[in-house]
Design a protein around this motif. Structure first.
Motif, mmCIF file in Angstrom:
data_model
loop_
_atom_site.group_PDB
_atom_site.id
_atom_site.type_symbol
_atom_site.label_atom_id
_atom_site.label_comp_id
_atom_site.label_asym_id
_atom_site.label_seq_id
_atom_site.Cartn_x
_atom_site.Cartn_y
_atom_site.Cartn_z
ATOM 1 N N THR A 50 9.307 22.485 -70.780
ATOM 2 C CA THR A 50 8.961 21.894 -72.030
ATOM 3 C C THR A 50 9.413 20.282 -72.454
ATOM 4 O O THR A 50 8.726 19.361 -72.390
ATOM 5 N N LYS A 51 10.954 20.383 -71.881
ATOM 6 C CA LYS A 51 11.196 18.901 -72.017
ATOM 7 C C LYS A 51 10.826 17.925 -71.075
ATOM 8 O O LYS A 51 10.415 16.827 -71.350
ATOM 9 N N ILE A 52 10.444 18.429 -69.807
ATOM 10 C CA ILE A 52 9.979 17.431 -68.955
ATOM 11 C C ILE A 52 8.533 16.989 -69.266
ATOM 12 O O ILE A 52 8.124 15.792 -69.123
ATOM 13 N N ALA A 53 7.676 18.074 -69.587
ATOM 14 C CA ALA A 53 6.432 17.749 -69.989
ATOM 15 C C ALA A 53 6.349 16.870 -71.262
ATOM 16 O O ALA A 53 5.360 16.154 -71.399
ATOM 17 N N GLU A 54 7.233 16.830 -72.038
ATOM 18 C CA GLU A 54 7.172 15.757 -73.259
ATOM 19 C C GLU A 54 7.173 14.337 -72.965
ATOM 20 O O GLU A 54 6.573 13.537 -73.602
ATOM 21 N N SER A 55 7.545 14.075 -71.703
ATOM 22 C CA SER A 55 7.475 12.608 -71.126
ATOM 23 C C SER A 55 6.078 12.246 -70.719
ATOM 24 O O SER A 55 5.993 11.078 -70.143
ATOM 25 N N PHE A 56 5.260 13.085 -70.942
ATOM 26 C CA PHE A 56 3.806 12.789 -70.219
ATOM 27 C C PHE A 56 2.696 13.271 -71.352
ATOM 28 O O PHE A 56 3.037 14.213 -72.168
ATOM 29 N N ASP A 57 1.640 12.547 -71.125
ATOM 30 C CA ASP A 57 0.435 12.791 -72.123
ATOM 31 C C ASP A 57 -0.505 13.912 -71.362
ATOM 32 O O ASP A 57 -1.536 13.962 -72.085
ATOM 33 N N ARG A 58 -0.231 14.440 -70.353
ATOM 34 C CA ARG A 58 -1.171 15.250 -69.665
ATOM 35 C C ARG A 58 -0.358 16.088 -68.701
ATOM 36 O O ARG A 58 0.702 15.839 -68.613
ATOM 37 N N PRO A 59 -0.932 17.068 -67.988
ATOM 38 C CA PRO A 59 -0.192 17.734 -67.130
ATOM 39 C C PRO A 59 0.583 16.694 -65.965
ATOM 40 O O PRO A 59 -0.126 15.903 -65.577
ATOM 41 N N VAL A 60 1.739 17.420 -65.735
ATOM 42 C CA VAL A 60 2.565 16.962 -64.432
ATOM 43 C C VAL A 60 2.962 17.632 -63.505
ATOM 44 O O VAL A 60 3.342 18.900 -63.811
ATOM 45 N N GLY A 93 4.384 22.081 -74.323
ATOM 46 C CA GLY A 93 5.436 23.379 -74.236
ATOM 47 C C GLY A 93 4.717 24.668 -73.684
ATOM 48 O O GLY A 93 5.182 25.976 -73.437
ATOM 49 N N TYR A 94 3.597 24.502 -72.862
ATOM 50 C CA TYR A 94 3.000 25.887 -72.182
ATOM 51 C C TYR A 94 3.445 25.999 -70.872
ATOM 52 O O TYR A 94 3.120 27.061 -70.165
ATOM 53 N N GLY A 95 4.415 25.022 -70.311
ATOM 54 C CA GLY A 95 4.918 25.253 -69.034
ATOM 55 C C GLY A 95 4.342 25.436 -67.765
ATOM 56 O O GLY A 95 3.100 24.913 -67.824
ATOM 57 N N GLU A 96 4.436 26.133 -66.642
ATOM 58 C CA GLU A 96 3.919 26.239 -65.366
ATOM 59 C C GLU A 96 2.609 27.020 -65.427
ATOM 60 O O GLU A 96 2.421 28.019 -66.107
#
Length: 430
Positions: free
Chosen positions: A306-316, A350-353
């Motif tokens: 979730t924290k990693i994904a917060e840095s991006f505006d689309r899937p990473v 926050g939806y993860g992998e």
């Protein structure tokens, strides 16, 4: 008179139609009754005026209870105030059954109560909308894969061994042998790719993980493509094209359903390739800067993703995970063998992998070494080893978890709403 579906009602304005359906709700103003009718394809309000129908029809309407089944006749009228844009001026009602007192009243209920009555809960507008979106996601996935040269192949559900060498398997007896419910069709898809080039499976998988998180189900559906002559980079390109196609398809075909469930579509509109990519090393550095005490070699949990994904505006994509924490079949990076040529695709919000994929090991000697390191039974995997003996080629694949994808696109709090009848740690009913 031929039955008309509510979804087709716009084509019958000014005409008399016959609908078959169920009463979702009813209200009355004395001389007018308003019947909320659903037929599985949609909802429409039927308006019944006492002075314009026979006493028998009026009494039939009075007898109707929530979820009673009926045939109704009436004239379709356009009405911009109605949620569907149309109403039905009712002229006749034929009762099929007056339903018993319905357990799910039109009020708030607890989650456990609703899950115990899941067979009835799926009749509600929100649950219908989610299941329609799920169906469109499936349609979009298959549409993309079919148009890009993939062949659907069905792997077995009963297998003699684990796909990933884990202990999270459901054991059963296969006559006099041990067997397991599949946790992935991937290994069989690799065999199919050597025959057909590009293939995918779509079916149920089972993980005996004693997890109660909002992301986990015991039985869930996976889409697992495998591709001959595709490397790690090509694998990620196909994944981002597929996910983007699915999201845009839902936006184009499910606006009403997304509105019903209250989904903010702005984040979905940004889901277009290319997706950002960061390495595992960079992700670890990011987490430590954000205050997490995270050591290289650990696997990410939900808070980390979730924290990693917060840095991006689309899937990473998070790429190049440590070899030690990934499955035995993932190919090590030739320039840095301690990491693999693989990636997880992390959904935003926050939806993860939602996808795990990699280039697969194609070298027979290296795969043999992995078998020994993971202490895998050679006899159960001999057929898999044969794939490297008879025309081995570079190849890659991935697995997309359907329910997690549905949860993300719908913006749901828990995956239990993404599947008609969820199987969870403490739930096998209904």
């Amino acid at each position: 008179m031929v039955l008309t579906m509510i979804r087709d009602i716009a084509a019958h304005v000014g005409k008399e139609v016959k609908l078959g359906g169920w009463l979702y709700n009813k209200r009355s103003s004395g001389k007018i009754q308003f019947l909320q009718i659903r037929d599985g394809s949609g909802f429409i309000q039927g308006v019944l005026v006492k002075s314009q129908v026979s006493p028998e029809v009026w009494e039939n309407a009075n007898r109707l209870t929530q979820e009673s089944s009926l045939y109704v006749r009436g004239t379709v009228r356009q009405d911009d105030r109605a949620p569907s844009g149309y109403e039905l001026d009712v002229t006749d009602i034929e009762i099929i059954q007056v339903a018993d007192e319905y357990p799910i009243a039109l009020k708030e209920h607890g989650v456990e109560f609703l899950m115990d009555h899941r067979h009835l809960w799926i009749r509600s507008p929100r649950q219908q909308a989610i299941l329609r979106i799920r169906a469109e996601i499936i349609r979009a996935i298959q549409d993309y894969l079919n148009r890009n040269g993939f062949t659907l192949v069905d792997p077995p559900i009963l297998t003699p061994s684990s796909c990933e060498g884990t202990t999270t398997l459901f054991h059963t007896k296969y006559f006099d042998e041990d067997a397991y419910l599949t946790q992935s069709g991937q290994l069989y898809m690799e065999a199919a790719a050597m025959a057909l080039g590009r293939v995918y499976s779509f079916g149920p998988t089972f993980r005996a993980e004693k997890s109660k998180t909002r992301r986990h189900l015991i039985e869930f559906w996976m889409i697992e493509p495998e591709m001959a002559f595709v490397d790690h980079e090509g694998n990620m390109k196909i994944q981002e094209e597929l996910v983007s196609h699915v999201v845009q398809h839902v936006l184009n075909h499910c606006r009403q359903e997304l509105e019903t469930i209250g989904r903010d579509i702005a984040p979905l509109e940004r889901v277009k390739p290319p997706f950002p990519r960061i390495t595992y090393d960079e992700a670890v550095e990011l987490l430590n800067k954000e205050g997490f005490e995270f050591e290289w070699g650990e696997d990410f949990g939900a808070p980390h993703e979730t924290k990693i994904a917060e840095s991006f505006d689309r899937p990473v994509f998070i790429t190049h995970y440590p070899t030690e924490i990934k499955a035995f079949y993932m190919k090590p990076d030739p320039n840095r063998p301690e990491v693999v040529l693989g990636a997880d695709l992390i959904a935003p919000e926050g939806y993860g992998e939602i996808i795990g994929g990699s280039q697969r090991i194609d070298d027979p000697q290296l795969l043999e070494q992995r078998f020994q390191e993971h202490k895998l039974p050679r006899e159960a995997y001999q057929w898999y080893m044969d794939l490297r003996k008879y025309g081995t080629v570079p190849h890659s694949g991935f697995g997309l978890g359907l329910e997690r994808t549905v949860a993300w696109i719908c913006g749901l709090d828990h995956v239990r709403e993404t599947i008609p009848f969820p199987r969870m740690l403490n739930r096998l009913y209904p």
